[in-house]
Motif scaffolding. Structure first.
Motif, mmCIF file in Angstrom:
data_model
loop_
_atom_site.group_PDB
_atom_site.id
_atom_site.type_symbol
_atom_site.label_atom_id
_atom_site.label_comp_id
_atom_site.label_asym_id
_atom_site.label_seq_id
_atom_site.Cartn_x
_atom_site.Cartn_y
_atom_site.Cartn_z
ATOM 1 N N GLY A 387 -37.260 7.778 -49.441
ATOM 2 C CA GLY A 387 -36.549 8.424 -48.344
ATOM 3 C C GLY A 387 -37.389 9.372 -47.520
ATOM 4 N N ILE A 390 -37.034 9.863 -43.514
ATOM 5 C CA ILE A 390 -36.127 8.729 -43.324
ATOM 6 C C ILE A 390 -35.685 8.556 -41.870
ATOM 7 C CG2 ILE A 390 -33.958 9.977 -43.771
ATOM 8 C CD1 ILE A 390 -33.131 7.521 -45.473
ATOM 9 N N ARG A 398 -35.075 2.125 -44.351
ATOM 10 C CA ARG A 398 -33.840 2.793 -44.766
ATOM 11 C C ARG A 398 -33.077 1.939 -45.778
ATOM 12 N NH1 ARG A 398 -34.224 4.937 -39.443
ATOM 13 N NH2 ARG A 398 -33.357 3.044 -38.518
ATOM 14 N N HIS A 399 -33.206 0.622 -45.656
ATOM 15 C CA HIS A 399 -32.577 -0.260 -46.645
ATOM 16 C C HIS A 399 -33.204 -0.043 -48.020
ATOM 17 C CE1 HIS A 399 -30.735 -3.710 -48.513
ATOM 18 N NE2 HIS A 399 -31.908 -4.297 -48.705
ATOM 19 N N ARG A 402 -31.836 3.043 -49.399
ATOM 20 C CA ARG A 402 -30.461 2.799 -49.847
ATOM 21 C C ARG A 402 -30.438 2.185 -51.241
ATOM 22 N NH1 ARG A 402 -27.924 -2.142 -48.928
ATOM 23 N NH2 ARG A 402 -25.690 -2.158 -49.405
ATOM 24 N N GLN A 435 -25.076 7.208 -49.888
ATOM 25 C CA GLN A 435 -24.871 5.753 -49.904
ATOM 26 C C GLN A 435 -23.976 5.302 -48.761
ATOM 27 O OE1 GLN A 435 -24.046 4.762 -54.274
ATOM 28 N NE2 GLN A 435 -24.222 2.773 -53.291
ATOM 29 N N GLU A 437 -23.555 6.674 -45.813
ATOM 30 C CA GLU A 437 -24.272 6.716 -44.534
ATOM 31 C C GLU A 437 -25.294 5.588 -44.436
ATOM 32 O OE1 GLU A 437 -23.345 8.431 -42.146
ATOM 33 O OE2 GLU A 437 -22.058 9.907 -43.117
ATOM 34 N N LEU A 438 -26.078 5.407 -45.498
ATOM 35 C CA LEU A 438 -27.088 4.346 -45.471
ATOM 36 C C LEU A 438 -26.441 2.964 -45.479
ATOM 37 C CD1 LEU A 438 -29.732 5.804 -47.957
ATOM 38 C CD2 LEU A 438 -29.899 5.657 -45.464
ATOM 39 N N ASN A 442 -26.929 0.017 -42.744
ATOM 40 C CA ASN A 442 -27.352 -1.324 -43.150
ATOM 41 C C ASN A 442 -26.385 -2.391 -42.647
ATOM 42 O OD1 ASN A 442 -29.232 -2.951 -44.938
ATOM 43 N ND2 ASN A 442 -27.266 -3.463 -45.870
ATOM 44 N N ALA A 482 -27.466 10.506 -42.201
ATOM 45 C CA ALA A 482 -28.105 10.008 -43.419
ATOM 46 C C ALA A 482 -29.219 10.950 -43.862
ATOM 47 C CB ALA A 482 -28.647 8.604 -43.190
#
Length: 498
Positions: A387, A390, A398-399, A402, A435, A437-438, A442, A482
């Motif tokens: 992260g 990020i 970012r994935h 996550r 999670q 937010e990410l 995604n 995020a």
């Protein structure tokens, strides 16, 4: 009172397959009995919450009181033949077994009436009791038919149970069931038979070894998968598919966390089957999320006054695609491959070669607490690394963050019972916020690719393009949220270090 452990496999089957299953079983003398069981609990479900079931069973003029504790393959079982003059429970007999004082408001909750066809048989030096129950659970006005096959180990190697189950599964479909009649009856009375089964915390004691810790977490994840598969086959729902995927990820996480005590061939095979299961549920889950979090809010908020009909056309196309995807998922969960996945995974968890590897014996026998703290530290550091900066990362970066957040959350939830619960729950809430937010980032990053896989044209295609544009407009704001959520997690005091 007879005390001991009950080692058993329970399966759901169809009444029409009963004769084929009995014919496929090894020969033995059959006994047919009518059984009536009454299950007890308090109004606020004190026993269920403690993982305890208490019943009185009547058969052949006898009344037997049974208390069971635990879940899955091996459970505590305590039986007491009751005095015929006493119509109620013998609370003095169960008092020492209760997880606290005996509740003073125990009452009958539901009844189970079955005809049991029972056979004692021998297989590979093991003694096994086969029982085929057909009947119903009744709680008030609610009734649920049941047809179950139970294989209980009376003596010998537990692997014989799995071998017999595989043989019988060739004669007719057998679906592993981790929920006893007590849990099924409670769900019937509460009116939640087809509600998704969220994961309960694995019953992980602080005195457990590393090996016992893995088994407890893996059993819990397998039960989550199997229970929600029943729901998806009978009444497909977004919640059931989601919980199957969560259970699969929790199991995959456990394979990673405990890899140093597991045999790689067994873990690798199971990991591959979990990936297959997750993929089989992916389309249905993606469409569920798209409809619930993008389409339905857009329809409800009325901000598409100049394109409402196009959005409605898109929603109709997506709903039809979702129904097809859920039907495909239900078929997968009825397949021989899925049935083998659950049974073989459980056999490996309970009796696999990893349990007898001499090189890992010391690691298996180590206490779970220090092991859990080290594992959580590793997960925490991996999230911090993934992260880093990020807000400047691309979608793929970012994935990856996550995924690390998800891995930390599953490990934290699994090991939380070993530490201060309030501190653990505060930390887990922070990871969940990250999670969310990410996950939203995604999902929106994949909108265009998801729409491209669907047969869209005309107004529906226009609406899809507009939704992709709106997601792009929200992206910077979501990325900022995020980043703040990640900072909050990394700044929090790790509960396992307290």
């Amino acid at each position: 009172m007879s005390d001991g452990r009950e080692i058993e496999l329970k399966f759901l089957c169809e009444p029409a397959d009963a004769a084929a299953l009995l014919a496929a079983a090894p020969a033995g003398e059959d006994e047919v009995r009518d059984l009536v069981s009454t299950y007890f609990d308090t109004p606020d479900q004190t026993l269920r919450k403690a993982g305890v079931s208490l019943r009185i069973r009547q058969a052949g003029g006898k009344r037997v009181q049974t208390l069971k504790r635990g879940e899955g393959f091996s459970r505590e079982e305590h039986e007491e033949v009751l005095n015929g003059a006493n119509p109620g429970l013998d609370l003095d007999a169960v008092a020492p077994l209760m997880p606290g004082d005996v509740p003073d408001d125990l009452g009958a909750v539901f009844d189970v009436r079955v005809q049991r066809r029972q056979r004692q048989l021998k297989l590979g030096g093991a003694e096994i009791e086969l029982a085929l129950d057909q009947g119903e659970i009744q709680g008030g006005a609610a009734v649920k038919p049941i047809c179950e096959l139970e294989l209980e180990l009376k003596a010998g190697d537990p692997q014989a149970l799995f071998a017999l189950a595989r043989d019988l599964g060739k004669a007719a479909p057998l679906y592993r069931c981790f929920e006893g009649k007590a849990a099924q009856g409670r769900a019937l009375v509460d009116g939640v038979l087809h509600e998704p089964r969220r994961s309960d915390k694995a019953r992980l004691g602080r005195s457990a070894t590393v090996a016992k810790g893995f088994q407890a977490i893996a059993r819990n994840a397998l039960a989550q998968i199997a229970s929600n598969a029943v729901i998806q086959r009978e009444a497909p729902s977004p919640g059931a598919v989601h919980q199957i995927r969560v259970g699969a990820r929790r199991l995959k996480s456990a394979l990673s966390v405990f890899e140093q005590i597991l045999d790689e061939p067994g873990a690798s095979h199971l990991r591959g089957e979990i990936e297959w299961l997750g993929g089989a549920c992916a389309e249905a889950r993606a469409l569920d999320v798209l409809l619930a979090e993008t389409i339905e809010p857009a329809l409800a908020h009325g901000r598409w006054n100049d394109g409402a009909s196009a959005l409605a056309d898109l929603a109709e196309t997506l709903e039809a695609a979702r129904k097809r995807a859920h039907a495909k998922t239900a078929a997968t969960l009825a397949s021989a491959r899925f049935r083998a996945l659950v049974l073989d995974a459980e056999a490996w968890v309970e009796t696999g070669v990893w349990l007898s590897d001499k090189d890992a014996a010391e690691r298996r026998a180590a206490p779970i607490g220090p092991f859990a703290a080290r594992a959580l530290d590793r997960r925490f550091k991996k999230l911090a690394k993934a992260g880093r900066d990020i807000a400047r990362q691309d979608d793929e970066g970012r994935h990856r963050a996550r995924i690390q957040a998800k891995k930390l959350r599953y490990a934290a939830e699994a090991f939380a019972p070993l530490f201060d619960d309030k501190a653990a729950q505060r930390f887990i809430r922070g990871i969940k916020a990250l999670q969310d937010e990410l996950g939203a980032l995604n999902d929106e990053a994949g909108l265009a690719a998801l729409f491209a896989e669907l047969p869209l044209d005309g107004p529906a295609l226009f609406a899809a393009g507009r939704l992709v544009g709106e997601a792009g407009g929200r992206k910077r704001r979501r990325v900022r949220r995020a980043a703040r959520a990640l900072d909050a997690v990394l700044d929090a005091e790790p509960f396992w270090r307290g």
